[in-house]
Design a protein around this motif. Structure first.
Motif, PDB file in Angstrom:
ATOM      1  N   MET A   1      45.849  43.527  25.881  1.00 23.13           N
ATOM      2  CA  MET A   1      44.541  42.994  26.363  1.00 23.13           C
ATOM      3  C   MET A   1      43.585  42.399  25.136  1.00 23.13           C
ATOM      4  N   GLU A   2      43.399  41.143  25.426  1.00 22.23           N
ATOM      5  CA  GLU A   2      42.775  40.231  24.497  1.00 22.23           C
ATOM      6  C   GLU A   2      41.504  40.090  25.036  1.00 22.23           C
ATOM      7  N   LYS A   3      40.300  40.039  24.247  1.00 25.01           N
ATOM      8  CA  LYS A   3      39.033  39.756  24.397  1.00 25.01           C
ATOM      9  C   LYS A   3      38.680  38.300  24.171  1.00 25.01           C
ATOM     10  N   ARG A   4      38.104  37.698  25.447  1.00 24.63           N
ATOM     11  CA  ARG A   4      37.966  36.246  25.378  1.00 24.63           C
ATOM     12  C   ARG A   4      36.548  35.861  25.154  1.00 24.63           C
ATOM     13  N   GLU A   5      35.920  34.996  25.941  1.00 20.81           N
ATOM     14  CA  GLU A   5      34.491  34.624  25.750  1.00 20.81           C
ATOM     15  C   GLU A   5      33.372  35.350  26.540  1.00 20.81           C
ATOM     16  N   GLN A   6      32.171  35.464  26.165  1.00 23.54           N
ATOM     17  CA  GLN A   6      31.352  36.125  26.603  1.00 23.54           C
ATOM     18  C   GLN A   6      30.783  35.414  27.973  1.00 23.54           C
ATOM     19  N   THR A  18      38.731  38.609  29.825  1.00 28.32           N
ATOM     20  CA  THR A  18      40.153  38.954  29.073  1.00 28.32           C
ATOM     21  C   THR A  18      41.141  37.862  29.369  1.00 28.32           C
ATOM     22  N   ASP A  19      42.346  38.196  28.769  1.00 25.80           N
ATOM     23  CA  ASP A  19      43.419  37.338  29.102  1.00 25.80           C
ATOM     24  C   ASP A  19      43.962  37.669  30.350  1.00 25.80           C
ATOM     25  N   ASP A  20      43.582  38.728  31.107  1.00 24.70           N
ATOM     26  CA  ASP A  20      43.943  39.024  32.605  1.00 24.70           C
ATOM     27  C   ASP A  20      42.547  38.866  33.476  1.00 24.70           C
ATOM     28  N   PRO A  21      42.731  37.665  34.469  1.00 24.06           N
ATOM     29  CA  PRO A  21      41.776  37.446  35.154  1.00 24.06           C
ATOM     30  C   PRO A  21      41.018  38.374  36.188  1.00 24.06           C
ATOM     31  N   ASN A  22      42.003  39.384  36.158  1.00 24.97           N
ATOM     32  CA  ASN A  22      41.331  40.455  37.003  1.00 24.97           C
ATOM     33  C   ASN A  22      40.512  41.618  36.171  1.00 24.97           C
ATOM     34  N   ARG A  77      31.567  51.876  22.410  1.00 24.70           N
ATOM     35  CA  ARG A  77      30.739  50.875  23.379  1.00 24.70           C
ATOM     36  C   ARG A  77      31.390  50.204  24.300  1.00 24.70           C
ATOM     37  N   GLU A  78      32.734  49.696  24.115  1.00 25.27           N
ATOM     38  CA  GLU A  78      33.430  48.976  24.985  1.00 25.27           C
ATOM     39  C   GLU A  78      34.514  49.502  25.789  1.00 25.27           C
ATOM     40  N   THR A  79      34.523  48.959  27.176  1.00 25.08           N
ATOM     41  CA  THR A  79      35.470  49.562  28.289  1.00 25.08           C
ATOM     42  C   THR A  79      36.006  48.231  28.989  1.00 25.08           C
ATOM     43  N   VAL A  80      37.262  48.472  29.297  1.00 21.32           N
ATOM     44  CA  VAL A  80      37.916  47.538  30.159  1.00 21.32           C
ATOM     45  C   VAL A  80      37.684  47.971  31.582  1.00 21.32           C
ATOM     46  N   VAL A  81      37.304  47.025  32.507  1.00 19.38           N
ATOM     47  CA  VAL A  81      37.116  47.509  33.910  1.00 19.38           C
ATOM     48  C   VAL A  81      37.561  46.310  34.745  1.00 19.38           C
TER      49      VAL A  81
END
Ligand code: ADP
Ligand code: UDP
Length: 236
Positions: A1-6, A18-22, A77-81
């Motif tokens: 899982m890669e964090k991309r642009e805000q 993220t690198d996953d569009p979903n 503070r951070e979560t993947v949803v």
């Protein structure tokens, strides 16, 4: 899982691609606003409390058959949803009179309802989130009839689960706001957050407020109230 642009910065959270569009990553801030944005401030540690509490409650709801956006907690503070397209409705469930309900209908706070109530507001800051009913939401094409029915039944289910859970912590769940979204395949799931920012929590013995009303109403003890809710949910 890669964090991309805000993708977005809101009042309380940032959302990153993220690198996953979903999937997206939400990042919880300590910033607080109230009174339709008029009141601004920070609540130290709030982002951590809201992130961890929301994730805990979403997982509890999943176990009880409610589909949510929760995927994975990355840090305090951070979560993947799951990325959704948010249905622009704030869905408010009330068990006890408080806040705008008490103001609007001229009744005191603390009246316990025989049945929970549901109301919708149109999530639109420019219009100050006006109250609307299901017919208005249909007319404005904010959601379909089927989606509104699904949202209503999910919201009452959430209330049943959360009310019982908080009761076990000696906390009365007075009212709360939910947001729902559509996944890529059109499924309605619970999104956004469930936290002391979006719920009213009153200690069941003393009636003490353990939520954002302490900030809204300049009562002091805001940070301590968030910490108290955190330790009731997670234990010390
Ligand atoms: P606001 O936009 O009201 O200032 P926040 O600061 O909490 O609120 O910003 C978070 C934004 O992310 C909100 O607009 C919320 O509707 C949106 N959001 C919440 N969950 C998801 C999700 N799973 N997918 C996409 N957007 C979401
Ligand atoms: N609420 C929220 N976001 C909003 C409006 C309300 O999370 O933009 C929550 C609020 O925390 C409370 C419930 O929804 O738990 C009912 O709020 P009310 O309509 O009484 O308005 P408030 O007095 O909170 O502005």
């Amino acid at each position: 899982m890669e964090k991309r642009e805000q993708l977005y910065e809101g009042k309380a959270k940032k959302v990153y691609a993220t690198d996953d569009p979903n999937l997206v990553i939400v990042s919880y801030k300590d910033d607080a606003t109230a009174l339709d944005g008029l009141k601004k401030g920070t609540i130290a540690g709030k982002g951590v409390v809201n992130n961890r509490m929301s994730n805990f409650l979403m997982q509890l709801l999943e176990k009880n058959g409610v589909k949510t956006h929760f995927v994975e907690e990355l840090s305090d503070r951070e979560t993947v949803v799951k990325k959704v397209s948010i249905v622009p409705l704030e869905v408010i469930i009330r068990n006890v009179s408080a806040g705008h309900f008490a103001q609007r209908y001229g009744v005191e706070e603390g009246i316990v309802f025989d049945e929970p109530t549901i109301e919708f507001s149109y999530k639109n800051d420019d219009l100050h989130d006006p109250l609307l009913n299901a017919y208005h939401a249909l007319a404005l094409k904010l959601a379909t009839r089927e989606e509104i029915e699904e949202i209503k039944s999910m919201a009452f289910r959430v209330n049943d689960v959360l009310k019982a859970f908080f009761k076990s912590l000696n906390v009365n769940l007075i009212d709360f706001k939910l947001e729902f979204g559509r996944t890529a395949d059109g499924t309605i799931i619970l999104a956004d957050e469930i936290s002391p920012d979006t719920c009213r929590f009153w200690d069941a013995s003393t009636g003490e407020k353990l939520d954002k009303d302490r900030f809204r109403r300049d009562m002091g003890g805001v940070e301590d109230a968030y910490k108290e809710m955190m330790s009731r949910v997670f234990g010390n």
